[in-house]
Design a protein around this motif. Sequence first.
Motif, PDB file in Angstrom:
ATOM      1  N   VAL A 158     104.269  12.730  36.674  1.00  9.84           N
ATOM      2  CA  VAL A 158     104.163  13.024  35.250  1.00  9.84           C
ATOM      3  C   VAL A 158     103.722  14.475  35.070  1.00  9.84           C
ATOM      4  O   VAL A 158     103.061  15.056  35.937  1.00  9.84           O
ATOM      5  N   SER A 159     104.077  15.045  33.958  1.00  5.72           N
ATOM      6  CA  SER A 159     103.688  16.417  33.664  1.00  5.72           C
ATOM      7  C   SER A 159     102.284  16.439  33.053  1.00  5.72           C
ATOM      8  O   SER A 159     101.935  15.578  32.237  1.00  5.72           O
ATOM      9  N   GLY A 160     101.493  17.414  33.478  1.00  3.09           N
ATOM     10  CA  GLY A 160     100.148  17.531  32.943  1.00  3.09           C
ATOM     11  C   GLY A 160      99.316  18.494  33.761  1.00  3.09           C
ATOM     12  O   GLY A 160      99.770  19.019  34.785  1.00  3.09           O
ATOM     13  N   PRO A 161      98.092  18.733  33.328  1.00  4.11           N
ATOM     14  CA  PRO A 161      97.205  19.660  34.038  1.00  4.11           C
ATOM     15  C   PRO A 161      96.561  19.020  35.256  1.00  4.11           C
ATOM     16  O   PRO A 161      96.391  17.790  35.309  1.00  4.11           O
ATOM     17  N   ALA A 162      96.206  19.831  36.233  1.00  2.00           N
ATOM     18  CA  ALA A 162      95.458  19.357  37.403  1.00  2.00           C
ATOM     19  C   ALA A 162      93.996  19.196  36.997  1.00  2.00           C
ATOM     20  O   ALA A 162      93.139  19.996  37.341  1.00  2.00           O
ATOM     21  N   PHE A 163      93.711  18.131  36.261  1.00  2.00           N
ATOM     22  CA  PHE A 163      92.426  17.957  35.589  1.00  2.00           C
ATOM     23  C   PHE A 163      91.233  17.933  36.538  1.00  2.00           C
ATOM     24  O   PHE A 163      90.100  18.202  36.130  1.00  2.00           O
ATOM     25  N   TRP A 164      91.440  17.588  37.797  1.00  2.00           N
ATOM     26  CA  TRP A 164      90.355  17.507  38.765  1.00  2.00           C
ATOM     27  C   TRP A 164      89.885  18.890  39.228  1.00  2.00           C
ATOM     28  O   TRP A 164      88.869  18.994  39.900  1.00  2.00           O
ATOM     29  N   GLN A 165      90.603  19.949  38.853  1.00  2.00           N
ATOM     30  CA  GLN A 165      90.225  21.279  39.316  1.00  2.00           C
ATOM     31  C   GLN A 165      90.368  22.371  38.253  1.00  2.00           C
ATOM     32  O   GLN A 165      90.147  23.543  38.543  1.00  2.00           O
ATOM     33  N   THR A 166      90.716  22.004  37.029  1.00  2.00           N
ATOM     34  CA  THR A 166      90.857  23.007  35.983  1.00  2.00           C
ATOM     35  C   THR A 166      89.497  23.579  35.594  1.00  2.00           C
ATOM     36  O   THR A 166      88.455  22.941  35.767  1.00  2.00           O
ATOM     37  N   GLN A 167      89.525  24.791  35.051  1.00  2.00           N
ATOM     38  CA  GLN A 167      88.284  25.447  34.655  1.00  2.00           C
ATOM     39  C   GLN A 167      87.544  24.651  33.589  1.00  2.00           C
ATOM     40  O   GLN A 167      86.341  24.437  33.669  1.00  2.00           O
ATOM     41  N   GLU A 168      88.270  24.213  32.573  1.00  2.00           N
ATOM     42  CA  GLU A 168      87.712  23.380  31.512  1.00  2.00           C
ATOM     43  C   GLU A 168      88.132  21.929  31.728  1.00  2.00           C
ATOM     44  O   GLU A 168      89.114  21.657  32.423  1.00  2.00           O
ATOM     45  N   ILE A 169      87.395  21.017  31.110  1.00  2.00           N
ATOM     46  CA  ILE A 169      87.754  19.602  31.192  1.00  2.00           C
ATOM     47  C   ILE A 169      89.048  19.380  30.414  1.00  2.00           C
ATOM     48  O   ILE A 169      89.138  19.718  29.233  1.00  2.00           O
ATOM     49  N   GLU A 170      90.056  18.828  31.078  1.00  2.00           N
ATOM     50  CA  GLU A 170      91.344  18.600  30.439  1.00  2.00           C
ATOM     51  C   GLU A 170      91.794  17.157  30.623  1.00  2.00           C
ATOM     52  O   GLU A 170      91.364  16.466  31.548  1.00  2.00           O
ATOM     53  N   ASP A 171      92.688  16.742  29.732  1.00  2.00           N
ATOM     54  CA  ASP A 171      93.222  15.379  29.750  1.00  2.00           C
ATOM     55  C   ASP A 171      94.685  15.392  30.172  1.00  2.00           C
ATOM     56  O   ASP A 171      95.405  16.360  29.953  1.00  2.00           O
ATOM     57  N   ALA A 172      95.092  14.282  30.763  1.00  2.00           N
ATOM     58  CA  ALA A 172      96.501  14.046  31.084  1.00  2.00           C
ATOM     59  C   ALA A 172      96.855  12.658  30.558  1.00  2.00           C
ATOM     60  O   ALA A 172      96.968  11.702  31.335  1.00  2.00           O
ATOM     61  N   PRO A 173      97.005  12.502  29.241  1.00  2.00           N
ATOM     62  CA  PRO A 173      97.218  11.173  28.654  1.00  2.00           C
ATOM     63  C   PRO A 173      98.466  10.466  29.161  1.00  2.00           C
ATOM     64  O   PRO A 173      98.486   9.231  29.228  1.00  2.00           O
ATOM     65  N   VAL A 174      99.493  11.223  29.529  1.00  2.00           N
ATOM     66  CA  VAL A 174     100.708  10.576  30.047  1.00  2.00           C
ATOM     67  C   VAL A 174     100.414   9.862  31.359  1.00  2.00           C
ATOM     68  O   VAL A 174     100.976   8.808  31.653  1.00  2.00           O
ATOM     69  N   LEU A 175      99.504  10.407  32.143  1.00  2.00           N
ATOM     70  CA  LEU A 175      99.118   9.750  33.395  1.00  2.00           C
ATOM     71  C   LEU A 175      98.446   8.414  33.111  1.00  2.00           C
ATOM     72  O   LEU A 175      98.703   7.420  33.801  1.00  2.00           O
ATOM     73  N   VAL A 176      97.587   8.361  32.100  1.00  2.00           N
ATOM     74  CA  VAL A 176      96.909   7.110  31.742  1.00  2.00           C
ATOM     75  C   VAL A 176      97.930   6.062  31.312  1.00  2.00           C
ATOM     76  O   VAL A 176      97.916   4.919  31.785  1.00  2.00           O
TER      77      VAL A 176
END
Length: 283
Positions: free
Chosen positions: A248-266
């Motif tokens: 799925v497309s989305g940010p690498a939330f486990w290592q991004t500078q700010e806290i980010e979400d990947a709702p498509v992954l959920v």
Amino acid sequence: MATAFDAFYIRAASRSGGQRFCVHHAPRGLPARGVVLYVHPFAEELNKSRRMAAMASRAMAQAGFAVLQIDLLGCGDSSGELSDAGWSDWIEDALLGADWLMNRYPGLPMWWWGLRAGALVASQAAQMCPRASSLLLWQPALSGKLLLNQFLRLNAAAAGLLDGSAKEAMARSRQALAAGDDVGVAGYRLPAAVAVGLEQAVLQLPERVRTVRWLEVVAREPAELLPASLAQVDKWNADMCDAQTWAVSGPAFWQTQEIEDAPVLVYTTVRALLSPAGLKSGE
């Protein structure tokens, strides 16, 4: 309406003792579909992924799954510091969480859900679990050695070292770990007892696991799994395992500078759990 959850501590019976912090999301609706144990990554990746783990846990509970998130020894809100932990302690903690779920919800299908290094812990713990179970993998590390190298590079990058100096710094860190000393990694003290276990860990299919749901987040479009991941899944499927993949497309939330979400992954994770026959990647 948000799914209700309980936060509590479980006393560990291992040599390390202490308490393990847990968050339990009870399943909505009856009958419950299964139980899911979340095994988190470590160091700063744990903190970065907290929000996503909570979002996914709520979504799974709303879909009828009982979810337990457990902080391993020296991580999060559990007893001790990271420097107190060992790889075997984390395996025992994962089994402790699984026992809690299986006792609370007897007879339900068991899912081991691991993110990054947590996938390595989950797969090893599942090998020791007496109950047939399944794997739910988020961005799984294929090799602990590669993951350890990534963490050790963080120190060199943070210090702004050049390539040659970075290699020397990594070599010194490995020498210290080999001697049984802790090393600094991204602001944490990484103990040799964790590093050695991590370096030796390889993602393998446990004997009693015949179902795998493998999901990866990719920044680019179209989203595709890494070739190494596809090769691993093909190998497992050849071993009579039902291993299905999603990218799925989305940010690498486990290592991004700010806290980010990947709702498509959920959303895709819940679809994967609810599809015994599996879905094709990208559906």
